[in-house]
Design a protein around this motif. Structure first.
Motif, PDB file in Angstrom:
ATOM      1  N   GLN A 123       0.428 -26.323 -18.654  1.00 40.89           N
ATOM      2  CA  GLN A 123      -0.580 -26.297 -19.990  1.00 40.89           C
ATOM      3  C   GLN A 123      -0.166 -24.789 -20.092  1.00 40.89           C
ATOM      4  N   ASN A 124       0.645 -23.569 -19.423  1.00 34.82           N
ATOM      5  CA  ASN A 124       0.467 -22.250 -18.759  1.00 34.82           C
ATOM      6  C   ASN A 124       1.408 -22.097 -19.494  1.00 34.82           C
ATOM      7  N   GLY A 125       1.839 -23.320 -20.517  1.00 35.51           N
ATOM      8  CA  GLY A 125       4.378 -22.546 -20.393  1.00 35.51           C
ATOM      9  C   GLY A 125       4.545 -22.220 -19.593  1.00 35.51           C
ATOM     10  N   LEU A 126       4.956 -22.567 -18.092  1.00 31.72           N
ATOM     11  CA  LEU A 126       5.504 -22.856 -17.352  1.00 31.72           C
ATOM     12  C   LEU A 126       6.217 -23.701 -16.979  1.00 31.72           C
ATOM     13  N   LEU A 127       7.540 -23.736 -17.524  1.00 28.35           N
ATOM     14  CA  LEU A 127       8.486 -24.342 -17.138  1.00 28.35           C
ATOM     15  C   LEU A 127       8.410 -25.049 -15.444  1.00 28.35           C
ATOM     16  N   VAL A 128       8.707 -26.553 -15.288  1.00 27.20           N
ATOM     17  CA  VAL A 128       7.594 -27.408 -14.265  1.00 27.20           C
ATOM     18  C   VAL A 128       9.077 -28.618 -13.957  1.00 27.20           C
ATOM     19  N   HIS A 129      10.151 -29.296 -14.944  1.00 24.46           N
ATOM     20  CA  HIS A 129      10.553 -29.503 -15.859  1.00 24.46           C
ATOM     21  C   HIS A 129      11.266 -29.301 -15.911  1.00 24.46           C
ATOM     22  N   LYS A 130      12.645 -30.826 -15.900  1.00 30.43           N
ATOM     23  CA  LYS A 130      13.419 -31.197 -17.231  1.00 30.43           C
ATOM     24  C   LYS A 130      14.598 -32.433 -16.727  1.00 30.43           C
ATOM     25  N   PHE A 131      14.271 -32.831 -17.868  1.00 25.07           N
ATOM     26  CA  PHE A 131      15.810 -34.337 -17.959  1.00 25.07           C
ATOM     27  C   PHE A 131      16.705 -33.841 -19.005  1.00 25.07           C
ATOM     28  N   ILE A 132      17.407 -34.943 -18.513  1.00 23.83           N
ATOM     29  CA  ILE A 132      19.358 -34.785 -19.461  1.00 23.83           C
ATOM     30  C   ILE A 132      19.241 -36.188 -19.200  1.00 23.83           C
ATOM     31  N   GLY A 133      19.646 -36.023 -20.893  1.00 28.14           N
ATOM     32  CA  GLY A 133      20.241 -37.491 -21.456  1.00 28.14           C
ATOM     33  C   GLY A 133      19.484 -38.123 -22.033  1.00 28.14           C
ATOM     34  N   ALA A 134      20.211 -38.934 -23.069  1.00 23.69           N
ATOM     35  CA  ALA A 134      19.066 -40.488 -23.683  1.00 23.69           C
ATOM     36  C   ALA A 134      18.494 -41.512 -23.571  1.00 23.69           C
TER      37      ALA A 134
END
Length: 268
Positions: A123-134
């Motif tokens: 909610q503060n605009g900080l990147l916490v995670h990502k995932f790749i691929g469909a």
């Protein structure tokens, strides 16, 4: 004349109704701060779909997954959802053009090397995670749901690690989440080995089986070097099958590159 007006007037409403059940994306993003303000106000995470026009899996998710009702319900309830085109074409519409500054800034801060990539911010605009691929609808929901838990957020865990927290649970979760974000897990896997007393159990064995992608991986090296110990806690046939598959794959790969190099040298 009245009949014609009736048809023209209702066609847009009908077309829009087809997308009402799916994920509601903001497609024109000119100011990241406004997105963060909205996320704070609604107490939601921020989900960013980073795609390109040439990416087949991106089109699959956009056309087959995000429009589904179950996907829309989960994402709309938990996220402010953005859709950002990361390449530029002559056919880009006004929304895409006006969103380029934000897309370029995100790509500069968090370099994207594969598509689709999905970034998740708090909610503060900080990147916490990502995932790749469909993935299909259940997979896309499961990955996003997992990312709402701080124990499954790669960048949240990474901050704890950088601040000196070497708890075995954090290291283990770093091993698992690093795979999802496209980072080699071997550094954290080695630290995880050092942080625990009982390595040889079923849980750790299954973890290594899932991480042994090739003969150079730390997981494979450990399984192979200590195979007699691992056979006591995991299926020895599964272990043997893994060894055979990866070793023969390595041999086949080496033979291919040797043949290719030899053929090129002969051609010259």
């Amino acid at each position: 004349m009245n009949k014609l007006f009736f048809i023209i007037f209702f066609i847009p409403l009908f077309v829009n109704s087809q997308n009402e059940n799916g994920v509601h994306f903001i497609r024109k993003i000119t100011n990241w701060s406004d997105i963060v303000i909205q996320a704070k106000k609604e107490n939601k995470y921020i989900f960013v779909d980073c795609y390109t026009t040439w990416c087949g899996p991106c089109k699959y998710v956009a056309n087959e997954v995000f429009p589904k009702k179950n996907v829309g319900e989960f994402y709309n309830n938990n996220f402010i959802c953005l859709s950002l085109q990361m390449d530029e074409t002559a056919k880009d519409n006004e929304d895409i053009v006006e969103s380029r500054t934000v897309a370029s800034s995100l790509n500069e801060l968090y370099p994207i090397e594969a598509y689709p990539t999905f970034l998740i911010f708090n909610q503060n605009g900080l990147l916490v995670h990502k995932f790749i691929g469909a993935g299909n609808d259940s997979m896309m929901i499961a990955k996003a749901k997992s990312a709402l838990n701080e124990n499954n957020q790669y960048y949240t865990l990474l901050d704890k690690y950088k601040n000196g927290d070497l708890d075995s649970a954090i290291l283990k979760n770093l091993v698992i989440t690093s795979v999802e974000v496209g980072v080699n897990p071997d550094l954290f896997l080695n630290l995880y080995f050092q942080s625990i007393k009982d390595l040889y159990n079923t849980v750790n064995g299954n973890l290594l089986l899932n991480l042994a992608w090739n003969t150079k991986s730390l997981a494979f090296e450990n399984l192979f070097a200590h195979k007699e110990d691992w056979k006591k806690v995991i299926d020895k046939n599964e272990l043997q099958s893994l060894f055979v598959r990866l070793i023969f794959s390595e041999i086949a790969s080496n033979n291919y590159f040797f043949w290719k190099q030899h053929k090129i040298e002969n051609d010259e």
